[in-house]
Design an enzyme around this catalytic site. Structure first.
Site, PDB file in Angstrom:
ATOM      1  N   HIS A 205      -1.861 -22.906 -16.878  1.00  0.00           N
ATOM      2  CA  HIS A 205      -3.065 -23.756 -16.947  1.00  0.00           C
ATOM      3  C   HIS A 205      -4.287 -22.839 -16.961  1.00  0.00           C
ATOM      4  CE1 HIS A 205      -5.414 -27.425 -15.504  1.00  0.00           C
ATOM      5  NE2 HIS A 205      -6.213 -26.470 -15.073  1.00  0.00           N
ATOM      6  N   CYS A 238     -13.613 -28.039 -12.390  1.00  0.00           N
ATOM      7  CA  CYS A 238     -13.087 -28.403 -11.072  1.00  0.00           C
ATOM      8  C   CYS A 238     -14.296 -28.613 -10.182  1.00  0.00           C
ATOM      9  CB  CYS A 238     -12.189 -27.300 -10.513  1.00  0.00           C
ATOM     10  SG  CYS A 238     -11.752 -27.562  -8.782  1.00  0.00           S
TER      11      CYS A 238
HETATM   12 ZN    ZN Z   1      -7.992 -26.941 -14.070  1.00  0.00          ZN
END
Ligand code: ZN
Length: 304
Positions: A205, A238
């Site tokens: 990721h 995030c």
């Molecule tokens: Zn992420």
């Protein structure tokens, strides 16, 4: 043998959770249905977390309720604790993803407990998921660096991976949560993980925060990952990682892999159309390059 890499679409979760506004539930459902129509078969559709902390995901149950149930599509719900897991199962997720942060400080900021407590929670969730017939996978987050602790030793990342492997996950992912990873690091971490966990499926990721996302994806494919996360349009971030920006754009990744002869099963034109639609839904341009440039140029029709 034709090589194949599975792409996990994380735009509806990792992407939308860092948007300043909240996308209406019906628009989220349309986004996901468009992605499925473009060929995505595994999608992180929402997260089951505290709605006060992440208001963008407060409609997790309603999103799941709005999706057509399909036996060939995995609707992944991100969970951080047992309570979230119970919500995800009740809502109808057939796969859950749990995140354990390699850095203790980041784990406390993100999840309110230390890494060891999150590992214990994961092991209980994995047990219950197996019993409930829900597929459990787990991500080692901030594996490439932490905004609070700095460099994370690879030994630490591998140690966390070995601990979470005790829950018998369907896959372990390594996440560059804040977008500081570089290809040599990817080669090392994925290589060491594969050696330490023979037979375990590995996913990666990446965030494109410092423009290393696609290079990292290439390194991960060469190192033998079976799956990669990406977000349509490259949206994302995030909320707890300062200045973390988008994931690698799904269409840019599909273009690169397919041109390399690696099959993804995704219709690039339909995906680009989805990201164009997404720009309209968000009311702003998305970071993806393919949305600007398109795929491989189609030869102009010859004049008669
Ligand atoms: Zn992420």
């Amino acid at each position: 043998m034709t090589r194949q890499v599975e792409i996990v679409e994380v735009g509806p979760r990792d992407g939308l959770q860092s948007e300043p506004g909240v996308m209406p539930t019906a628009t989220k459902v349309e986004f996901i249905e468009r992605l499925v129509a473009a060929g995505l078969r595994r999608l992180e559709v929402t997260s089951f977390v505290n709605p006060k902390k992440v208001p963008q995901m407060a409609d997790a149950e309603q999103v799941l309720a709005g999706l057509k149930k399909r036996s060939d599509v995995w609707y992944v719900g991100l969970v951080l604790n047992l309570k979230g897991f119970e919500r995800a199962v009740a809502a109808g997720c057939n796969e859950i993803g749990m995140a354990v942060v390699a850095s203790d400080t980041f784990n406390r900021r993100n999840q309110g407990v230390g890494t060891l407590e999150s590992i214990d929670a994961w092991l209980e969730i994995a047990k219950q998921a197996h019993a409930a017939g829900v597929r459990p996978q787990v991500t080692v987050s901030a594996a490439f660096g932490c905004p609070f602790e700095g460099e994370i030793p690879v030994d630490r990342v591998i140690e966390v991976a070995k601990r979470v492997a005790e829950g018998n996950p369907s896959e372990i992912a390594f996440a560059d949560t804040i977008g500081v990873g570089v290809p040599s690091q990817v080669t090392e971490i994925i290589g060491r993980a594969r050696a330490a966990l023979p037979g375990m499926k590995i996913r990666a990721h990446f965030h494109n925060t410092r423009n290393t996302g696609l290079a990292n994806a290439y390194a991960a494919v060469e190192a033998g990952v079976s799956a990669l996360d990406a977000s349509a349009g490259g949206i994302g971030g995030c909320p707890f990682a300062p200045a973390a920006t988008g994931n690698i754009p799904t269409e840019d990744l599909v273009f690169m892999l397919e041109r390399m002869g690696i099959r993804t099963g995704i219709d690039l034109d339909a995906l680009i159309a989805t990201s164009e639609w997404l720009q309209g839904a968000l009311g702003r341009p998305v970071p993806s390059m393919l949305v600007k440039a398109g795929g491989f140029p189609k030869p102009a029709p010859r004049a008669a």
